[in-house]
Design a protein around this motif. Structure first.
Motif, mmCIF file in Angstrom:
data_model
loop_
_atom_site.group_PDB
_atom_site.id
_atom_site.type_symbol
_atom_site.label_atom_id
_atom_site.label_comp_id
_atom_site.label_asym_id
_atom_site.label_seq_id
_atom_site.Cartn_x
_atom_site.Cartn_y
_atom_site.Cartn_z
ATOM 1 N N SER A 304 70.222 -21.770 82.799
ATOM 2 C CA SER A 304 69.159 -22.399 83.939
ATOM 3 C C SER A 304 67.958 -21.520 83.559
ATOM 4 N N THR A 305 66.811 -22.008 83.987
ATOM 5 C CA THR A 305 65.402 -21.359 84.042
ATOM 6 C C THR A 305 65.095 -20.955 85.539
ATOM 7 N N ASP A 306 64.219 -20.174 85.859
ATOM 8 C CA ASP A 306 63.789 -19.683 87.088
ATOM 9 C C ASP A 306 62.704 -20.756 87.439
ATOM 10 N N PRO A 307 62.944 -20.889 88.828
ATOM 11 C CA PRO A 307 61.673 -21.934 89.366
ATOM 12 C C PRO A 307 60.282 -21.378 89.121
ATOM 13 N N THR A 308 59.391 -21.897 88.700
ATOM 14 C CA THR A 308 57.972 -21.751 88.414
ATOM 15 C C THR A 308 56.983 -22.537 88.834
ATOM 16 N N GLU A 309 55.722 -22.336 88.610
ATOM 17 C CA GLU A 309 54.675 -23.442 88.870
ATOM 18 C C GLU A 309 54.517 -24.121 87.579
ATOM 19 N N SER A 310 55.109 -23.965 86.623
ATOM 20 C CA SER A 310 54.700 -24.798 85.421
ATOM 21 C C SER A 310 55.537 -26.044 85.345
ATOM 22 N N ALA A 311 55.160 -26.945 84.629
ATOM 23 C CA ALA A 311 55.797 -28.078 84.310
ATOM 24 C C ALA A 311 56.851 -28.191 83.266
ATOM 25 N N SER A 312 58.131 -28.614 83.304
ATOM 26 C CA SER A 312 58.916 -28.620 82.173
ATOM 27 C C SER A 312 59.375 -29.949 81.806
ATOM 28 N N ALA A 313 59.760 -30.118 80.339
ATOM 29 C CA ALA A 313 60.016 -31.190 79.782
ATOM 30 C C ALA A 313 60.793 -30.833 78.765
ATOM 31 N N SER A 323 52.552 -24.345 81.420
ATOM 32 C CA SER A 323 51.657 -23.721 82.727
ATOM 33 C C SER A 323 50.509 -23.909 82.175
ATOM 34 N N LYS A 324 49.435 -23.264 83.466
ATOM 35 C CA LYS A 324 48.034 -23.682 83.191
ATOM 36 C C LYS A 324 47.782 -22.822 81.755
ATOM 37 N N GLY A 325 48.402 -21.635 81.483
ATOM 38 C CA GLY A 325 47.683 -20.718 80.438
ATOM 39 C C GLY A 325 48.628 -20.469 79.426
ATOM 40 N N SER A 326 49.723 -21.254 79.515
ATOM 41 C CA SER A 326 50.847 -20.845 78.396
ATOM 42 C C SER A 326 51.566 -22.318 78.124
ATOM 43 N N ASP A 336 73.841 -21.130 76.577
ATOM 44 C CA ASP A 336 72.985 -20.729 77.445
ATOM 45 C C ASP A 336 71.790 -21.373 77.201
ATOM 46 N N VAL A 337 70.568 -20.982 77.903
ATOM 47 C CA VAL A 337 69.206 -21.596 77.714
ATOM 48 C C VAL A 337 68.365 -20.120 77.228
ATOM 49 N N ASN A 338 67.917 -20.376 75.991
ATOM 50 C CA ASN A 338 67.479 -19.128 75.388
ATOM 51 C C ASN A 338 65.858 -19.236 75.412
ATOM 52 N N ALA A 339 65.258 -18.134 75.878
ATOM 53 C CA ALA A 339 63.615 -18.282 75.689
ATOM 54 C C ALA A 339 63.324 -18.186 74.302
ATOM 55 N N GLU A 340 62.617 -18.933 73.712
ATOM 56 C CA GLU A 340 62.266 -18.786 72.345
ATOM 57 C C GLU A 340 60.949 -18.030 72.309
ATOM 58 N N GLY A 341 60.040 -18.317 72.971
ATOM 59 C CA GLY A 341 58.679 -17.579 72.934
ATOM 60 C C GLY A 341 57.845 -18.449 73.810
ATOM 61 N N THR A 342 56.713 -17.468 74.122
ATOM 62 C CA THR A 342 55.548 -18.125 74.957
ATOM 63 C C THR A 342 54.328 -17.805 74.170
ATOM 64 N N THR A 343 53.436 -19.007 74.311
ATOM 65 C CA THR A 343 52.240 -18.729 73.428
ATOM 66 C C THR A 343 50.954 -18.897 74.564
ATOM 67 N N GLU A 344 50.375 -18.158 74.469
ATOM 68 C CA GLU A 344 48.838 -18.226 75.436
ATOM 69 C C GLU A 344 48.228 -19.408 75.144
ATOM 70 N N VAL A 345 47.879 -20.349 75.787
ATOM 71 C CA VAL A 345 47.229 -21.141 75.416
ATOM 72 C C VAL A 345 46.034 -21.730 76.610
ATOM 73 N N SER A 346 44.729 -21.973 76.241
ATOM 74 C CA SER A 346 44.173 -22.485 77.449
ATOM 75 C C SER A 346 44.139 -23.921 77.790
ATOM 76 N N PHE A 347 44.782 -24.342 78.700
ATOM 77 C CA PHE A 347 44.896 -25.829 78.902
ATOM 78 C C PHE A 347 43.791 -26.218 80.087
ATOM 79 N N PRO A 351 45.409 -30.875 87.493
ATOM 80 C CA PRO A 351 46.934 -30.712 87.773
ATOM 81 C C PRO A 351 47.590 -31.555 86.641
ATOM 82 N N ILE A 352 48.807 -31.273 86.167
ATOM 83 C CA ILE A 352 49.682 -31.959 85.089
ATOM 84 C C ILE A 352 50.028 -33.064 85.749
#
Lengths: 918, 230
Positions: A304-313, A323-326, A336-347, A351-352
């Motif tokens: 599982s992933t940890d609860p965050t402010e970001s939206a998931s799909a 999330s707002k910036g990534s 398992d659920v394996n984190a692949e990577g995070t990219t900094e993006v300006s969205f 609100p989503i």
């Protein structure tokens, strides 16, 4: 072919009055924004080589996944409604749209389209209710709300078999795979369950309704669509801690219970290759995902992933977190659920609203109407669809660059003592000398470059060009935002503000007394004072003493002694002035209801109801109301005829044109009312014409005339354009007002009305009238058409004085009249939008440029279209065909000729004096 | 997609036959051949609209690029038009009855009861020609310049300037004098003296007769003519 000959003749007749767009001006003076409308994630298909969408505005579109541009789109308003509808892939190269028809919700329209070219492959209409579920397994299996199940050939759209559900079942969804069709239904007393139907024969495979849960509440269904299993999920009534799932791909489906880590508010479930993954949104708004693996009839939590402010799909086999910036991605496997990577993006910061993903990219919808298509490497493209839902649009004037004298300075010089004014002026000119070298340089630069068009302006600046072609168009969106578009740079976004009124919906925007300031008024009494050039919110307030449960309906402006007052009109018939002060003199206005016009007077801070105009019979309803643009100016009080006599115009700024239709008798009527007293000035009825009352009557009021249009069937089919010219008297040179302003309360004669009807071949959806800076230029009628085009009609052509059945006399010719011909617009050169497909435009606004000849025109609705028109030719602008080289060459040639012929003439004259000439 | 094109072309007839919807279906095609043998293409966004007072049906050109089919059409009298950005098509009248479909050529402005020439069914639509939205500017053209009557007149006058003295020279001196005297008499004053033309009275619609002030100009003109002669 005589028809062709006739068209040719018509074309020739109107050649003088049809002023088509010059080929070199197309795409230069105009621009077009092709929109699709709000996207719903359930009606969007993301695939690596396309993004297909059926929007809330009934637009079926295919977007280029690389840059987000529209590859093709269809406005399916006549054949498909967005709700309920289903969009899915038919095969690798085609998409399928099933939707209820607008005319009859019990009929499903189903159509297949080629995804890259946009050609229609087949379509079909199916009775038996709106579509509930569609499944594609080779052929198309469709479940309809009326309990019908159909198999439709994927090649032709023809029906293979039809199956009716037994009584008492309400359809939920359908899934077809491996030769069988599962139809999930709910039965009144047994609960949620499914049937199995043989895909080949269309007969029930097992005579059994398999119940999976007796009391299931919210049911959602996740179809594999070629990936993972078909998972049915539902919740128990009133339960927010568990989810029930059943894998319908199993031969004997068993029910599992998922108990997430936290209480959830909503969830979305997707199947993976090994089990399911559920994305939850918690009660606190945080979201997380849990992955379950299915083995030996059991569902076990693997990660599982940890609860965050970001939206998931979840895309195919991958989990995305926005999330707002990534943007982050996770791979899902049986361990398992394996984190692949995070990219900094300006969205966008809005609100989503939703996230929907494919295996490689996500489409993110924001509440402000923006859509971002992003892969894990960053944002691929952004589309702003908020401009499809425009409440109101307004032109903003921009300051001219480097103006030598401000208005204040000029006013000082006009009003101060002569000596002081003179000194001031000399000083000003002395200061202006500093700019002379710069001016000379730019002058010679322009002279050499030969560019006498609008000078290019830096897109980031907020200054106007010399001719005033550059303005900002401020749009108020239904999402509560403001967008400013730059007219000189193809509608590029100049600035934007989201949620101006802090979650209040915008009712209207009006310009305030200060030229660059706007009032933005919300339904619940919020008012924002905004700088229209920069988009800065100067003040945000609430209307004082705003009634409880009251709602602002419209914004009205009054002008009293050159001061403008802005007021909000509410549903409880209250008038709230926004600028603080109230007009000292009484002001008059009227409001239209469904079947009546009610007049009011606002006097001494009190609102008094004065008059009411009711339609002749109760079956009439008002379709549109129009009055003259208060900024429209009149330069000539009369119309000069060929013999130099004058017909004096009936110039009453309070004329209110009210158009009404009668649905029962299929007739239309137009009333001209004095807005102040409610006096009926003129009325006309169109009975026995079989009017298209659903389309209504469109009406505009110009200087001293009214033009309205409606579609009717008799005597000939077509859009009837009627022009009414109003004069003070039918006798020439007679003027009862004697040049004095007359009061609406005075006992004045009724206007003399001259009318003509014209026939336009296409359906007109809206009318507007152009307005030039000083009102010297003619006026054009701008009509948006049902054929997704914008037409331009000369008022000179729509003249009530054109002679019928005879050639115009010399006097009439001098007046500019041509022989009457009912049919107009049967020529494509009327179409000012030329090759653009401007769909769904509902309104047009005009604004004058600095040049008297030019008017800026902006149509909005679904698409946006902007152009510049010159109703009386560009008389104050050098023509594009002006050839400076040629002119200089001619002058040079003349100089040379003079140089050579000069001595010859001199010699001849000398000879003459000496008398030696032969 | 080529594959779809082939399939659609092959199954087009089948669609018509198999369609089981209760109401009528109409089929037709856009004629892609033009007189000079060139093939036209119709973009997928070419709309075909069937319209009556009660109903509106809209469909698009199918994947074969020319055919269209209306499904689920109720009986009635319709106008069929093609909405294309590239071509201009005629409007047809389509009468759908329970028994059969009748197609007529029609024209905007005709009374609806007036039926044009009968057209074949399946509907066949041949474009009039390409849609022309633009005006074209006339560039500089020497040949056109010389076709201008004004220029021709001025060139002729210029020629006369050179030719006339030669003719005059070859004339008998007495005959010459006679001609000159006649000329001085016959030239009307207003034309002889365009400087005195009253623009204001012309615009006001008053007949600007050779009445006031023209006598003075006449004598002046005569005087100047005489002085030139000497």
């Amino acid at each position: 072919m005589h028809v062709r000959l006739l068209s040719l003749l018509l074309t020739l007749t109107f050649a003088t009055l049809v002023c088509g767009l010059f080929a070199d001006e197309a795409f230069v003076v105009d621009w077009h924004v092709a929109s699709i409308g709000s996207i719903d994630p359930s009606r969007a298909i993301l695939s690596p080589d396309s993004v297909a969408v059926f929007s809330d505005s009934s637009v079926l579109a295919s977007l280029d996944p690389g840059n987000g541009t529209v590859r093709w789109r269809y406005f399916l308003r006549e054949s498909a409604v967005p709700r309920p509808s289903l969009l899915l892939k038919l095969d690798s190269s085609a998409i399928l749209l099933a939707a209820a028809t607008p005319a009859d919700a019990a009929i499903t329209h189903i159509a297949a389209w080629i995804e890259d070219s946009g050609y229609l492959i087949w379509e079909a209409y199916l009775t038996g209710g709106a579509p509930v579920g569609v499944s594609v397994a080779g052929d198309v299996y469709i479940l309809q709300s009326g309990g019908k199940v159909r198999r439709v050939s994927h090649l032709t759209g023809s029906e293979v078999w039809e199956y009716s559900l037994p009584e008492g079942h309400s359809p939920v969804d359908i899934v077809a795979s491996k030769g069988k069709v599962l139809i999930i239904t709910r039965k009144q007393d047994s609960g949620l369950g499914y049937f199995t139907v043989n895909a080949e024969s269309g007969e029930m495979a097992s005579d059994r309704f398999v119940v999976v849960d007796k009391n299931a509440a919210a049911v959602s269904f996740s179809k594999s669509e070629g990936y993972g299993a078909d998972i049915l999920s539902w919740t128990a009534p009133g339960e927010t801690s568990t989810i029930m799932v059943a894998n319908l791909s199993d031969t004997t489906p068993s029910v599992h219970t998922i108990t997430p880590k936290h209480l959830y508010a909503s969830f979305s479930l997707a199947s993976t290759s090994t089990g399911v993954v559920v994305a939850f949104t918690g009660l606190d708004g945080k979201s997380w995902a849990e992955s379950y693996s299915s083995s030996r009839g059991k569902l076990t939590l693997v990660g599982s992933t940890d609860p965050t402010e970001s939206a998931s799909a979840v895309g195919a086999g991958k989990l995305f977190e926005i999330s707002k910036g990534s943007i982050s991605s996770f791979t899902l496997d049986s361990v398992d659920v394996n984190a692949e990577g995070t990219t900094e993006v300006s969205f966008p910061s809005s609100p989503i609203e939703f996230v929907t993903c494919s295996s490689s990219a996500c489409l993110v919808g924001y509440q402000n109407g923006e859509y971002v298509f992003s892969s894990t490497t960053g944002v691929t493209w952004t589309r702003d669809e908020s401009v499809t839902n425009v409440v109101s649009a307004i032109f903003m004037e921009l300051e001219e660059e480097g103006q030598t004298a401000s208005l204040g300075e000029v006013l000082f010089e006009e009003n101060a003592a002569p000596l002081q004014a003179y000194i001031h002026r000399v000083k000003r000119h002395w200061n202006a000398l500093a700019g002379l070298p710069q001016y000379l340089i730019s002058f010679f630069h322009r002279f050499l470059s030969g560019d006498y068009d609008a000078v290019p302006i830096d897109p980031n600046s907020t200054v106007s060009d010399t001719f005033g072609f550059r303005k900002f168009i401020v749009l108020a969106t239904t999402q509560g935002g403001l967008r400013a578009l730059d007219t000189a740079h193809a509608g590029a976004l100049a600035w934007k503000v989201d949620d101006v009124l802090q979650s209040d919906t915008i009712v209207g925007i009006v310009r305030s007394d200060a030229k660059d300031r706007l009032f933005v008024v919300g339904a619940f009494g919020s008012v924002a004072y905004v700088n229209g050039v920069t988009g800065k919110i100067i003040a945000l307030s609430k209307i004082a003493q705003f009634g409880l449960g009251d709602k602002v309906e419209s914004v009205i402006t009054f002008t009293d002694d050159g001061v403008q007052y802005v007021a909000a009109w509410t549903a409880h018939a209250q008038l709230h002035f926004l600028s603080g002060s109230t007009p000292s003199k009484p002001v008059y206005f009227s409001k239209a209801t469904e079947s009546a016009i009610v007049g009011f007077i606002y006097k001494e801070d009190r609102l008094i109801h004065t008059w009411k105009f009711t339609l002749p019979t109760s079956s009439y309803r008002i379709t549109s109301v129009a009055s003259r643009d208060p900024d429209d100016t009149t330069v000539s009080v009369g119309r000069v005829l060929g013999d130099r006599s004058v017909l004096y115009k009936y110039l009453n700024p309070h004329i209110l044109a009210v158009a009404a239709v009668d649905d029962a008798t299929k007739s239309a009527a137009l009333f001209l009312i004095d807005d102040v007293t409610g006096r009926l000035l003129y009325s006309s009825f169109h009975d026995d014409e079989v009017v298209d009352t659903a389309a209504g009557v469109k009406v505009v009021v110009g200087e001293h005339w009214v033009v309205y249009s409606y579609w009717s069937e008799l005597a000939t089919r077509g859009e009837k354009l009627v022009v009414l010219d109003l004069y003070e008297s039918d006798i020439r040179n007679v003027r009862w007002s004697e040049g004095q302003n007359f009061s609406s309360f005075a006992d004045t004669p009724l206007p003399f009305v001259q009318g003509r009807g014209y026939l336009f071949p296409e359906h007109i959806t809206s009318l507007a009238v152009s307005r030039s800076r000083f009102g010297i230029t003619n006026r054009d009628i701008i009509a948006t058409l049902d054929t997704a085009q914008v037409a331009l009609l000369r008022k000179r052509l729509l003249d009530a004085r054109r002679p019928i059945n005879r050639e115009p006399t010399n006097d009439e010719k001098e007046e500019g009249l041509v022989k009457y011909d009912a049919l107009i617009g049967n020529d494509k050169r009327f179409i000012v939008s030329h090759v653009y497909k401007v769909i769904g435009t509902e309104k047009t606004v005009c604004s004058p440029a600095h040049l008297e000849s030019t008017v800026l025109v902006f149509s909005y609705g679904l698409d946006l279209f902007f152009t510049r028109i010159t109703p009386s030719q560009p008389f104050d602008l050098l023509s594009k065909s002006f050839n400076k080289g040629q002119l200089l060459l001619t002058i040079f040639a003349l100089l040379v000729a003079v140089r050579f012929t000069g001595p010859m003439v001199r010699r001849k004259q000398l000879n003459m004096r000496w008398g030696t000439q032969k | 997609m080529l594959r779809w094109n082939i399939i659609v072309a092959a199954l087009f007839i089948l669609v018509i036959l198999v369609q089981t919807v209760s109401a009528h279906s109409l089929r037709g095609f856009l004629d892609s051949t033009v007189s000079n043998g060139r093939l036209l293409t119709f973009s997928p966004s070419t709309e075909v609209v069937l319209r009556s007072a009660e109903a509106k049906y809209k469909t698009y050109v199918r994947a074969d690029g020319t055919s269209f089919v209306f499904l689920n059409v109720t009986a009635g009298s319709y106008a069929l038009s093609v909405n294309s950005a590239e071509h201009v098509f005629p409007t047809l009248r389509v009468d759908v009855a329970t028994a059969d479909v009748e197609v007529f050529l029609t024209h905007p402005g005709n009374e609806w009861s007036f039926k044009g020439p009968r057209q074949p069914y399946p509907i066949e639509l041949r474009p009039f020609g390409p849609a022309v939205y633009y005006q074209y500017r006339e560039g500089f053209n020497v040949l056109k310049l010389f076709k201008n009557p004004m220029l021709m007149i001025s060139l002729l006058t210029l020629g006369m300037v050179f030719v006339l003295p030669k003719i005059m020279d070859s004339m008998d001196p007495e005959q010459l004098k006679e001609i000159q005297q006649e000329q001085a008499k016959s030239v009307p004053s207003a034309l002889a003296n365009p400087m005195n033309f009253d623009v204001a009275s012309y615009l006001a619609g008053k007949a600007s007769g050779p009445s006031s002030g023209s006598s003075a100009s006449h004598s002046k003109a005569a005087g100047s003519a005489r002085s030139r002669k000497s």
